[in-house]
Write an enzyme that holds these catalytic residues in place. Structure first.
Site, PDB file in Angstrom:
ATOM      1  N   ARG A 183      -6.895 -56.716  10.745  1.00  0.00           N
ATOM      2  CA  ARG A 183      -6.585 -57.378   9.688  1.00  0.00           C
ATOM      3  C   ARG A 183      -6.941 -56.288   8.442  1.00  0.00           C
ATOM      4  NH1 ARG A 183      -7.329 -63.022   8.470  1.00  0.00           N
ATOM      5  NH2 ARG A 183      -8.612 -62.483   6.670  1.00  0.00           N
TER       6      ARG A 183
ATOM      7  N   ARG B  97      -6.418 -46.130   5.408  1.00  0.00           N
ATOM      8  CA  ARG B  97      -5.684 -45.658   4.644  1.00  0.00           C
ATOM      9  C   ARG B  97      -6.161 -44.222   4.582  1.00  0.00           C
ATOM     10  NH1 ARG B  97      -6.130 -49.731   0.449  1.00  0.00           N
ATOM     11  NH2 ARG B  97      -4.918 -51.348   1.207  1.00  0.00           N
TER      12      ARG B  97
ATOM     13  N   ARG C 190     -17.156 -70.674  13.769  1.00  0.00           N
ATOM     14  CA  ARG C 190     -18.146 -70.418  13.183  1.00  0.00           C
ATOM     15  C   ARG C 190     -18.398 -70.909  11.885  1.00  0.00           C
ATOM     16  NH1 ARG C 190     -21.853 -67.879  14.975  1.00  0.00           N
ATOM     17  NH2 ARG C 190     -22.319 -66.494  13.448  1.00  0.00           N
TER      18      ARG C 190
ATOM     19  N   ARG D 205     -22.469 -61.306   2.694  1.00  0.00           N
ATOM     20  CA  ARG D 205     -21.618 -60.771   1.593  1.00  0.00           C
ATOM     21  C   ARG D 205     -22.399 -61.566   0.767  1.00  0.00           C
ATOM     22  NH1 ARG D 205     -15.522 -61.959   3.229  1.00  0.00           N
ATOM     23  NH2 ARG D 205     -15.780 -64.206   3.868  1.00  0.00           N
TER      24      ARG D 205
ATOM     25  N   GLU E 245     -23.688 -65.409   1.247  1.00  0.00           N
ATOM     26  CA  GLU E 245     -22.848 -66.072   2.375  1.00  0.00           C
ATOM     27  C   GLU E 245     -23.464 -65.852   3.813  1.00  0.00           C
ATOM     28  OE1 GLU E 245     -18.553 -65.916   2.038  1.00  0.00           O
ATOM     29  OE2 GLU E 245     -18.483 -65.632   4.196  1.00  0.00           O
TER      30      GLU E 245
ATOM     31  N   TYR F 223      -6.721 -68.530  12.660  1.00  0.00           N
ATOM     32  CA  TYR F 223      -7.124 -67.889  11.454  1.00  0.00           C
ATOM     33  C   TYR F 223      -6.472 -67.476  10.140  1.00  0.00           C
ATOM     34  CZ  TYR F 223     -10.744 -63.973   9.794  1.00  0.00           C
ATOM     35  OH  TYR F 223     -11.675 -63.596   9.162  1.00  0.00           O
TER      36      TYR F 223
ATOM     37  N   ASP G  67      -4.609 -67.270   6.577  1.00  0.00           N
ATOM     38  CA  ASP G  67      -4.831 -66.949   5.236  1.00  0.00           C
ATOM     39  C   ASP G  67      -4.178 -68.226   4.349  1.00  0.00           C
ATOM     40  OD1 ASP G  67      -6.732 -65.070   5.147  1.00  0.00           O
ATOM     41  OD2 ASP G  67      -5.168 -63.701   5.328  1.00  0.00           O
TER      42      ASP G  67
HETATM   43  P1  FAD Z   1      -8.986 -76.855   5.106  1.00  0.00           P
HETATM   44  O1  FAD Z   1      -9.193 -76.274   3.639  1.00  0.00           O
HETATM   45  O2  FAD Z   1      -9.853 -76.646   5.945  1.00  0.00           O
HETATM   46  O3  FAD Z   1      -8.592 -78.346   4.700  1.00  0.00           O
HETATM   47  C1  FAD Z   1      -8.578 -79.449   5.897  1.00  0.00           C
HETATM   48  C2  FAD Z   1      -9.408 -80.625   5.137  1.00  0.00           C
HETATM   49  O4  FAD Z   1      -9.331 -81.705   6.175  1.00  0.00           O
HETATM   50  C3  FAD Z   1     -10.850 -80.389   4.688  1.00  0.00           C
HETATM   51  O5  FAD Z   1     -10.979 -80.484   3.399  1.00  0.00           O
HETATM   52  C4  FAD Z   1     -11.541 -81.481   5.805  1.00  0.00           C
HETATM   53  O6  FAD Z   1     -12.694 -82.134   5.090  1.00  0.00           O
HETATM   54  C5  FAD Z   1     -10.622 -82.299   5.934  1.00  0.00           C
HETATM   55  N1  FAD Z   1     -10.882 -83.151   7.125  1.00  0.00           N
HETATM   56  C6  FAD Z   1     -11.152 -82.771   8.438  1.00  0.00           C
HETATM   57  N2  FAD Z   1     -11.168 -83.772   9.288  1.00  0.00           N
HETATM   58  C7  FAD Z   1     -11.028 -85.026   8.638  1.00  0.00           C
HETATM   59  C8  FAD Z   1     -11.059 -86.242   8.994  1.00  0.00           C
HETATM   60  N3  FAD Z   1     -11.442 -86.776  10.116  1.00  0.00           N
HETATM   61  N4  FAD Z   1     -10.836 -87.304   7.986  1.00  0.00           N
HETATM   62  C9  FAD Z   1     -10.438 -86.836   6.573  1.00  0.00           C
HETATM   63  N5  FAD Z   1     -10.623 -85.495   6.225  1.00  0.00           N
HETATM   64  C10 FAD Z   1     -10.714 -84.512   7.363  1.00  0.00           C
HETATM   65  N6  FAD Z   1      -7.660 -67.409   2.642  1.00  0.00           N
HETATM   66  C11 FAD Z   1      -6.823 -66.221   1.956  1.00  0.00           C
HETATM   67  O7  FAD Z   1      -5.608 -66.586   1.653  1.00  0.00           O
HETATM   68  N7  FAD Z   1      -7.698 -65.446   0.995  1.00  0.00           N
HETATM   69  C12 FAD Z   1      -9.127 -65.518   1.296  1.00  0.00           C
HETATM   70  O8  FAD Z   1      -9.857 -64.559   0.474  1.00  0.00           O
HETATM   71  C13 FAD Z   1      -9.801 -66.250   2.026  1.00  0.00           C
HETATM   72  N8  FAD Z   1     -10.958 -66.251   2.101  1.00  0.00           N
HETATM   73  C14 FAD Z   1     -11.754 -67.231   3.092  1.00  0.00           C
HETATM   74  C15 FAD Z   1     -13.149 -67.249   3.077  1.00  0.00           C
HETATM   75  C16 FAD Z   1     -13.955 -68.234   3.790  1.00  0.00           C
HETATM   76  C17 FAD Z   1     -15.118 -68.268   3.897  1.00  0.00           C
HETATM   77  C18 FAD Z   1     -13.203 -69.119   4.519  1.00  0.00           C
HETATM   78  C19 FAD Z   1     -13.966 -70.213   5.290  1.00  0.00           C
HETATM   79  C20 FAD Z   1     -11.657 -69.230   4.299  1.00  0.00           C
HETATM   80  C21 FAD Z   1     -10.979 -68.134   3.671  1.00  0.00           C
HETATM   81  N9  FAD Z   1      -9.459 -68.197   3.565  1.00  0.00           N
HETATM   82  C22 FAD Z   1      -8.791 -67.461   2.893  1.00  0.00           C
HETATM   83  C23 FAD Z   1      -8.757 -68.961   4.169  1.00  0.00           C
HETATM   84  C24 FAD Z   1      -8.454 -70.335   3.505  1.00  0.00           C
HETATM   85  O9  FAD Z   1      -9.643 -71.224   3.257  1.00  0.00           O
HETATM   86  C25 FAD Z   1      -7.455 -71.302   4.230  1.00  0.00           C
HETATM   87  O10 FAD Z   1      -6.297 -70.560   5.044  1.00  0.00           O
HETATM   88  C26 FAD Z   1      -7.081 -72.575   3.943  1.00  0.00           C
HETATM   89  O11 FAD Z   1      -7.873 -73.243   3.019  1.00  0.00           O
HETATM   90  C27 FAD Z   1      -6.769 -73.708   4.984  1.00  0.00           C
HETATM   91  O12 FAD Z   1      -6.461 -74.769   4.264  1.00  0.00           O
HETATM   92  P2  FAD Z   1      -6.062 -76.160   5.247  1.00  0.00           P
HETATM   93  O13 FAD Z   1      -5.473 -77.043   4.574  1.00  0.00           O
HETATM   94  O14 FAD Z   1      -5.529 -75.941   6.604  1.00  0.00           O
HETATM   95  O15 FAD Z   1      -7.611 -76.548   5.844  1.00  0.00           O
HETATM   96  N1  UDP Z   2     -15.505 -56.281   8.688  1.00  0.00           N
HETATM   97  C1  UDP Z   2     -16.442 -55.575   8.873  1.00  0.00           C
HETATM   98  N2  UDP Z   2     -16.985 -55.101   7.767  1.00  0.00           N
HETATM   99  C2  UDP Z   2     -16.783 -55.465   6.508  1.00  0.00           C
HETATM  100  C3  UDP Z   2     -15.735 -56.359   6.423  1.00  0.00           C
HETATM  101  C4  UDP Z   2     -14.989 -56.884   7.527  1.00  0.00           C
HETATM  102  O1  UDP Z   2     -16.476 -55.235  10.115  1.00  0.00           O
HETATM  103  O2  UDP Z   2     -17.458 -54.817   5.578  1.00  0.00           O
HETATM  104  C5  UDP Z   2     -14.605 -56.894   9.658  1.00  0.00           C
HETATM  105  C6  UDP Z   2     -15.213 -58.211  10.400  1.00  0.00           C
HETATM  106  O3  UDP Z   2     -15.380 -58.385  11.854  1.00  0.00           O
HETATM  107  C7  UDP Z   2     -14.830 -59.400   9.813  1.00  0.00           C
HETATM  108  C8  UDP Z   2     -13.190 -58.792  10.154  1.00  0.00           C
HETATM  109  O4  UDP Z   2     -13.400 -57.371   9.718  1.00  0.00           O
HETATM  110  O5  UDP Z   2     -14.631 -60.518  10.518  1.00  0.00           O
HETATM  111  C9  UDP Z   2     -12.129 -59.561   9.019  1.00  0.00           C
HETATM  112  O6  UDP Z   2     -12.631 -59.318   7.622  1.00  0.00           O
HETATM  113  P1  UDP Z   2     -12.102 -60.152   6.381  1.00  0.00           P
HETATM  114  O7  UDP Z   2     -12.831 -59.571   5.236  1.00  0.00           O
HETATM  115  O8  UDP Z   2     -10.730 -60.338   6.352  1.00  0.00           O
HETATM  116  O9  UDP Z   2     -12.798 -61.414   6.903  1.00  0.00           O
HETATM  117  P2  UDP Z   2     -12.747 -63.028   5.911  1.00  0.00           P
HETATM  118  O10 UDP Z   2     -12.333 -62.824   4.722  1.00  0.00           O
HETATM  119  O11 UDP Z   2     -11.638 -63.752   6.831  1.00  0.00           O
HETATM  120  O12 UDP Z   2     -14.217 -63.518   6.406  1.00  0.00           O
END
Ligand code: FAD
Ligand code: UDP
Length: 372
Positions: free
Chosen positions: A172, A176, A249, A280, A300, A347, A349
């Site tokens: 991911r 560069r 996770r 982080r 986090e 996984y 975005d």
């Molecule tokens: P979710 O947002 O998980 O929504 C699913 C919903 O269903 C939840 O609110 C849950 O409570 C509900 N639910 C589950 N089971 C039930 C049930 N039985 N009854 C009623 N409700 C229920 N993406 C990016 O593009 N850029 C980023 O920088 C980025 N950073 C991230 C950082 C973290 C720490 C995480 C965890 C994810 C990140 N993502 C990022 C990914 C992004 O969060 C997801 O792609 C997106 O939010 C997924 O949307 P979703 O609707 O599939 O799921």
């Molecule tokens: N990663 C790493 N070092 C860093 C940042 C990311 O080794 O400083 C690795 C780590 O395995 C992570 C993956 O790169 O799970 C993807 O990183 P990203 O920032 O895309 O993860 P997310 O935002 O989905 O948590």
């Protein structure tokens, strides 16, 4: 509330919101159930001291898909934020992703040619196709960068040795030979100025939303309320874990308000050594160039998932993929659409979740994107 709806959407996250928007454009009615106390799923934000706080971790919107970019910009205004996190390894600060700034600091060199010579020397350690994340990382950036910036971070993030993890996770990240700290290669990037909740609220439009409601507590009862069910919760939970639980996770967030204007000078600092328990620290105001007198930071901490915790990341290794394939087969025989990060066990975005919801809506003949 109506007796019967066209769609029952389980989960009020981004996938459901995009789907609901398409459904409503076609004049269909939607009932949304959300077990949490708010909409937005993992992109939800709270406001603290006038600062938008990303409650479930840093969310930066980025995409190369103009349809997705134009779509979100119809509801919110994206700012010019570019993610350029910094890694702190035992007090040494390195720019991310892996680029000339990183290599110059690591090896005290200046030119791409010098960097490439060292990279190639270190990459040679791996011969043949990389079999796991460790081999993949070394074949991309060599052992020095792997040891300082990847190994510790990855092992705490995923709770497994890098030799046990799939290679794709590290692919991911860009590598560069230019002095470019943009964490993403995508053409478009930004944070909604009005916040993510506004985006989601606008997408849901007139859909009826019931918060604090767990669909699985009365699946059959809720199913009877709609012609079609769209489920965005964990697919294994839907089937009551009959084929075994999938692994996820989880994360724990520790948020603090500090009486200082600027704590770390950057939205995201990664702590890449194993000994520091968090991965982080996010300083939320920097996502939108905030100038408030105080600041809010979030540490986090990665955590093993167990029932009762939020499943944030699917663990897409071979064992889980094989199990997921069995669930998906069962899902195909069920009169339910499984979507999103948890429903599809991917996984994803945000942009990919939007694409996936659009594709599903389109397949059902609902208007999406420019058509909607
Ligand atoms: P979710 O947002 O998980 O929504 C699913 C919903 O269903 C939840 O609110 C849950 O409570 C509900 N639910 C589950 N089971 C039930 C049930 N039985 N009854 C009623 N409700 C229920 N993406 C990016 O593009 N850029 C980023 O920088 C980025 N950073 C991230 C950082 C973290 C720490 C995480 C965890 C994810 C990140 N993502 C990022 C990914 C992004 O969060 C997801 O792609 C997106 O939010 C997924 O949307 P979703 O609707 O599939 O799921
Ligand atoms: N990663 C790493 N070092 C860093 C940042 C990311 O080794 O400083 C690795 C780590 O395995 C992570 C993956 O790169 O799970 C993807 O990183 P990203 O920032 O895309 O993860 P997310 O935002 O989905 O948590």
């Amino acid at each position: 509330m109506q007796e019967k709806y066209d769609y029952l959407l389980v989960g009020a996250g981004l996938y459901s919101a995009v789907f609901a928007h398409a459904a409503e454009r076609a004049g269909k009615s939607c009932l949304v159930l959300e077990k949490r106390s708010h909409i937005g799923g993992n992109i939800h934000c709270d406001t603290v001291e006038g600062i938008e706080v990303h409650r479930y971790g840093a969310h930066i919107f980025h995409t190369s898909n103009p349809e997705v970019w134009n779509f979100v910009n119809r509801f919110v205004t994206m700012n010019r934020f570019t993610n350029s996190p910094v890694a702190n390894y035992k007090g040494e600060m390195y720019n991310l992703p892996f680029n000339m700034n990183t290599f110059a600091r690591m090896w005290n060199i200046r030119t791409p040619e010098e960097a490439l010579a060292i990279l190639n020397e270190q990459r040679a350690e791996i011969t043949g196709a990389p079999k796991n994340l460790e081999e993949q990382a070394i074949s991309l950036v060599g052992r020095d960068v792997y040891e300082k910036l990847i190994k510790g971070y990855t092992e705490k993030q995923w709770g497994q040795a890098c030799t046990e993890l799939p290679a794709f996770i590290i692919r991911r990240l860009p590598v560069r030979l230019t002095y470019d700290n943009n964490y993403f290669n995508d053409r478009y990037q930004g944070i909604p100025e009005e916040g993510y909740d506004t985006l989601v609220r606008k997408l849901f439009g007139k859909a009826e939303i019931l918060l604090n409601t767990d669909y699985l507590a009365d699946k059959a009862g809720w199913n009877a309320r709609a012609k079609t069910v769209v489920y965005t919760g964990p697919i294994d939970a839907y089937f009551d874990y009959e084929l075994g639980a999938l692994e996820y996770r989880s994360l724990r967030f520790e948020t603090e308000t500090l009486d200082t204007e600027n704590y770390q000078g950057c939205a995201v600092v990664n702590y890449t050594e194993r000994e520091i328990p968090y991965t982080r620290i996010i300083e939320h105001k920097h996502f939108v160039f905030g100038t408030q007198p105080k600041t809010v930071i979030t540490r986090e901490y990665p955590a093993d998932w167990k029932p009762g915790l939020e499943p944030y990341y699917p663990v897409n290794n071979e064992k889980n993929q094989a199990r997921y394939a069995l669930y998906r087969e069962r899902g195909e025989r069920e009169p339910v659409i499984f979507g999103g990060r948890l429903g599809e066990y991917r996984y994803y975005d945000m942009d990919k979740v939007i694409e996936s919801a659009m594709e599903k809506a389109r397949a059902l003949g609902l208007p999406v994107g420019e058509e909607a």
